[in-house]
Write an enzyme that holds these catalytic residues in place. Sequence first.
Site, PDB file in Angstrom:
ATOM      1  N   PRO A  56       0.823  -1.319  -0.145  1.00 19.33           N
ATOM      2  CA  PRO A  56      -0.097   0.005   0.031  1.00 19.33           C
ATOM      3  C   PRO A  56       0.804   1.234   0.005  1.00 19.33           C
ATOM      4  CG  PRO A  56       0.070  -1.092   2.234  1.00 19.33           C
ATOM      5  CD  PRO A  56       0.783  -1.873   1.421  1.00 19.33           C
ATOM      6  N   ASP A  95      -2.050   2.777   2.452  1.00 21.74           N
ATOM      7  CA  ASP A  95      -1.240   2.791   4.031  1.00 21.74           C
ATOM      8  C   ASP A  95      -1.489   4.388   4.668  1.00 21.74           C
ATOM      9  OD1 ASP A  95       0.342   2.288   6.098  1.00 21.74           O
ATOM     10  OD2 ASP A  95       2.193   2.915   4.942  1.00 21.74           O
ATOM     11  N   TRP A 615       4.553  -0.111  10.318  1.00 21.15           N
ATOM     12  CA  TRP A 615       4.982  -1.262   9.312  1.00 21.15           C
ATOM     13  C   TRP A 615       4.048  -2.480   9.733  1.00 21.15           C
ATOM     14  CZ3 TRP A 615       7.003  -0.249   5.094  1.00 21.15           C
ATOM     15  CH2 TRP A 615       7.621   0.908   5.034  1.00 21.15           C
ATOM     16  N   GLN A 651      12.337  -1.094   1.009  1.00 20.62           N
ATOM     17  CA  GLN A 651      11.349  -2.005   1.699  1.00 20.62           C
ATOM     18  C   GLN A 651      11.904  -3.322   2.186  1.00 20.62           C
ATOM     19  OE1 GLN A 651       8.445  -0.937   2.581  1.00 20.62           O
ATOM     20  NE2 GLN A 651       8.490   1.121   1.153  1.00 20.62           N
ATOM     21  N   TRP A 655       8.521  -3.141   4.431  1.00 18.64           N
ATOM     22  CA  TRP A 655       7.262  -4.023   4.239  1.00 18.64           C
ATOM     23  C   TRP A 655       7.823  -5.432   3.946  1.00 18.64           C
ATOM     24  CZ3 TRP A 655       4.649  -5.527  -0.725  1.00 18.64           C
ATOM     25  CH2 TRP A 655       3.364  -5.975  -0.382  1.00 18.64           C
ATOM     26  N   LYS A 688      20.292  11.895  -6.976  1.00 22.05           N
ATOM     27  CA  LYS A 688      18.785  11.567  -6.530  1.00 22.05           C
ATOM     28  C   LYS A 688      18.174  12.820  -6.809  1.00 22.05           C
ATOM     29  CE  LYS A 688      17.336   9.574  -2.174  1.00 22.05           C
ATOM     30  NZ  LYS A 688      17.889   9.352  -0.874  1.00 22.05           N
ATOM     31  N   LYS A 691      13.101  17.742  -4.983  1.00 27.26           N
ATOM     32  CA  LYS A 691      12.449  19.174  -5.226  1.00 27.26           C
ATOM     33  C   LYS A 691      13.345  20.292  -5.322  1.00 27.26           C
ATOM     34  CE  LYS A 691       7.720  17.612  -4.138  1.00 27.26           C
ATOM     35  NZ  LYS A 691       7.179  17.106  -3.005  1.00 27.26           N
TER      36      LYS A 691
END
Length: 1137
Positions: A56, A95, A615, A651, A655, A688, A691
Amino acid sequence: MVRKNAQQPDLYPEYDQLHLPTIDREILAWWDANGIFEKSVSSRPESKRFVFYEGPPSANGMPGIHHVMSRTIKDLFCRFKTLQGYRVERKAGWDTHGLPVELGVEKQLGIRKSDIGVKIPVAEFNRLCREDVMRYTHVWNELTRLMGYWVDMDNPYVTYENAYIESLWALIRMLYDKGLLYEGYTIQPYSPAAGTGLSSHELNQPGCYRNVKDVSAVAMFRIKRDERSQFLFVDNADAVYFLAWTTTPWTLPSNTALAVGKDITYSLVKTYNVYTHQIVYVVLAQELMQRYFTDEGATMPFDEYKKGDKKVPYREVLTCKGAALEGIRYDQLLPYAQPKDGDAFKVVTGDFVTTTDGTGIVHIAPSFGADDFKTAKQHGLGSLTLVDKQGKFTEEVNDPVFPLQGRYVKDAYYTEAEKQAEFETQKRILKEKNIIADLRSFMSVDDLIVLKLKLEGKLFLTEKYEHNYPHCWRTDKPVIYYPLNSWFVRTTAIKDRLIALNKTIRWKPPHTGEGRFGQWLENLVDWNLSRSRFWGTPLPIWKTEDGSEVKCIGSLKELEDEIHKAIRAGLMTGSENYRNEKGEIELHKPYVDAIVLVSAKGQKMYRVPDLIDVWFDSGAMPYAQWHYPITNEDVFRQNFPADFIAEGVDQTRGWFFTLHVLAVALFDSIAFKNVVSNGLLLDKNGNKMSKRLGNVIDPFDTIRNHGADATRWYLIRNSDPWENMKFDINGLQEVVRSFFGTLYNTYSFFALYANIDHWKPASDKLTAKGQLQELDLWIISRLHTLLQEVTEYYDQYEPTRAARAIEKFVDEDLSNWYVRLNRRRFWKGEMSEDKEAAYSTLYECLITVAQLISPIAPFFAEWLYKNLKGPGISVHLSYLRVADTKLINKELEERMELAQRACSLILSLRKKEKIKVRQPLSRALIPVLNERQKNLYRSVEAYIISEVNVKKIEYVDDTSGIIRKKVKPNFKELGKRAGPKMKAIQQALANFTDADIRRFEQQGSYTLQLNGEPFELQPHEVEILTEDIPGWLVATEGGITVALDITLNDELRHEGNAREFVNKVQNLRKDKDFQVLDRIKVSVLKNETFARTLAAHQQYIANEILAREIVLVDQLSDYDEVEMNDEILKVKVERCS
RNA sequence: AGUCUCGUAGCUCAGGUGGUUAGAGCGUUACACUGAUAAUGUAAAGGUCCCCAGUUCGAGUCUGGGCGGGACUACCA
């Protein structure tokens, strides 16, 4: 994209040009209108499932291009499995809990954590979180749709819903019943100023770690003399000390142990205490002696030392390993309080001890350091926590002299006024006690402790030390490490199963599973579930105030029952505020906290205020998404474990870990069989995306401008998904041009001629019909090879290999060889068996390619498939067939490759001599070594001849005596046997004459003399190559040699002229916008050369240019000038009515 | 600091179990083709395969040690 032949719906659609975004729009509308996604699931049998779990995302942030990456991976394997006939249900999920959401709301409101419940009620705060977390849901839904990610967004699981939380509670209860849930404490970053623990996330905010100067101290711990330590008491020494370094002297009162490295060498050193000028014996790591002693000190006589000398005499008395120090006891350094929970004041060994800093002996204060805590636990050491939650020394630190009790351990916690007042106090006390007559400036507790140690002869050294220290990002004050109560999942208890079951999971790439994840499991610590925040799943545990009775609630029904009990017991009225509008118990703060239960002994029970780690929410999705274990047992069983999941590598410990832990803990099962962890998406320079740097790629722009398929294809084809990838928009455009462009052109070509001939496939069965030529058989063989490879790649979760194999087929095989060589078959003459074969072969290739690309490029594949099959048919509902190995002919593929390479060589020769391909040449020569090779060439001779425009190919073998051969070792074969003799053999072979080679070939072996020793060469141990034909124009590459005869005669020249003329007239036809099938009349102003060319090739020319007549005229007006090799012709081309 | 990973042409990437002349595409340059044509082909230039040592007859490939990029975990006297 405008369809040119829209008026004729029964024809294959033709278009002006390719525009992928338009295709996206049309296909999306069609999918929506016809429910293709739903059908792609429902048309597959329930008995044949491929289970996918959606990790999610959180909808409180905007989706980025990296989400397109991970979702493309998810989507493509699901689509591929559908193509193979599996039923792939994909339930979306959201999530919704967690810190980022809370921080977002805090920021909006301009408040801090401490304000929650004060300036704004918790209920209001959580209401805002609930709204905020779904803020960008519509954006996510839109991206999902636009990128063609098929997932069921209509019935997502949402982690904040009561039913979901109820499932979590049931699972927590299962853990509790299994004894896998316990309350304990750990050392966590804690901000006394803010009165709250900090998460690692918070600690990693920019600017949290700052260089600060603190007082460091090397303290002296006096060793107790006993059997164990006896060996250290030499020379009748009465006091021997361990030296231990600390940058946080305030932790020294809480010291309960010292740690040494088992294999580190320690020295016992005799020297002076520079503060007391007493001779002392100290123990420290040998390697670190130079830090504290100068070389001169080693020889300096002891009696020469005077107070204040920079140089201090010392002698190394003995050395030992750390292991020998283990168990030695020492006097408590600052005996304010005694530990009650274990042994203390002895030496233990620890892996973490190094000799890079300090003394090689580590001061252990179990309450104030994670390593310390762990060490204490391992060795059963007791602890002292002589600092309270406000960051002050407790009352126990009751020093007779120094003002420590109740003082902040970090002076940064004082306000200016407080600090000034404290300074006055210090000044007064130190004067009273006759220590410092006139204190000049404020002393921190670190300073005071160091001073105390100095006076008591327990200080070896103090200095300012600059280090990186974490600060609270909200209060700007230093953080301390502090023991906090938490609830844990006892993952260490199931560590072996976690490791064993992990080995049954296929990880892509494998090293993520074995390395990163495996390592993580090996070093497992218990999972700290507690979070002291507001917006999250509450821990379903109620405790009596004295903590003696605990209840873990496993369902809403159980909670209702308990509430009834509590009401009967008079602890609740039932009118407390714990129900939502629907009358259900609201499973969030503050509502659940209003519920007070009754214990078995009739005590009041309050909920433990903690929330659980988010988590846990996502790791429990295999169960909670179905409201299991409360309901839906059967649905859960059908969908557990997952066949496939995919997320980013970040993750791995998120996750992927929580999925694994919960599955193993609850069901002793894996949660997923295959997992693809994709790498990061960087900008084109490898930075990377952020913004701040403004290098973020907007997925919507990319998809709008270039199409979803181009984006998806580029992401997949460029590099393996698990590699970090540099995203460059130029690379994406290249994909459009070279791959989609080529495929589109191939389709356009097919459509153009198939429409002219009104060709349709005879049946749906994908089998070429008609009279198949070798080229047809070849491309079909290649197609089935491709089918085989790509199926395997997809099945092995290697999408990049699949994409590249398809690209190669479409470009090199289909477009640049099959279509190019066959153009004539498509546009020449009436329908025939041969033409039929060509159409059906090309059609079959296109259909299969559409299927193969459909997982990665679902839109274009759909478009292509529908164009070929008809408007109502979806490639995503089709079934991919299994490759037919009977149609694969490796030998044919090899032959064709030979032809391709020979052509390439001959073309390069023409090039070098500047002879255009339109000019026919009489012959090419190819040297052959044997019959087999000759036959190979023979079988593809026709393609070579037509492709390079020569009249014939002649083969020259040994008997001709004109080719020159060369022999070189076959290193792989010969190396096995020859070993060290390789060099010599290579040398010998290089000197072989043609005669030697001939003898070798005739005899079948050859005996070399190497330094007088015979060495018999076998034919398979060498490679014999033809390299040159003396006197000819020759090109050689990769074992293939060709020669070209470039002499021209009149006949060839006229033919060349004829072709040139045809070409020019064709160009005129095009310039004049004639239709492909228009007949023309050609008039040419009289020209000698052309007259002869025409005489020889009239039939050919007329045929090619569809001329009714070609006439030579004396006068011509309104003509075009065309260049026919050396001649300039005046030509008039007219359309016949 | 630890764990994992990557380092091959200007760029993006291929290079099972070691085999001697290291490849492709893009880009650049030059040329050609032209009934797929805002398409295509051919060729040239472009490389200390990050560095050093070792194993081997032979190392881009194996081993060890560095250097550099990235990710994760940690922040420790």
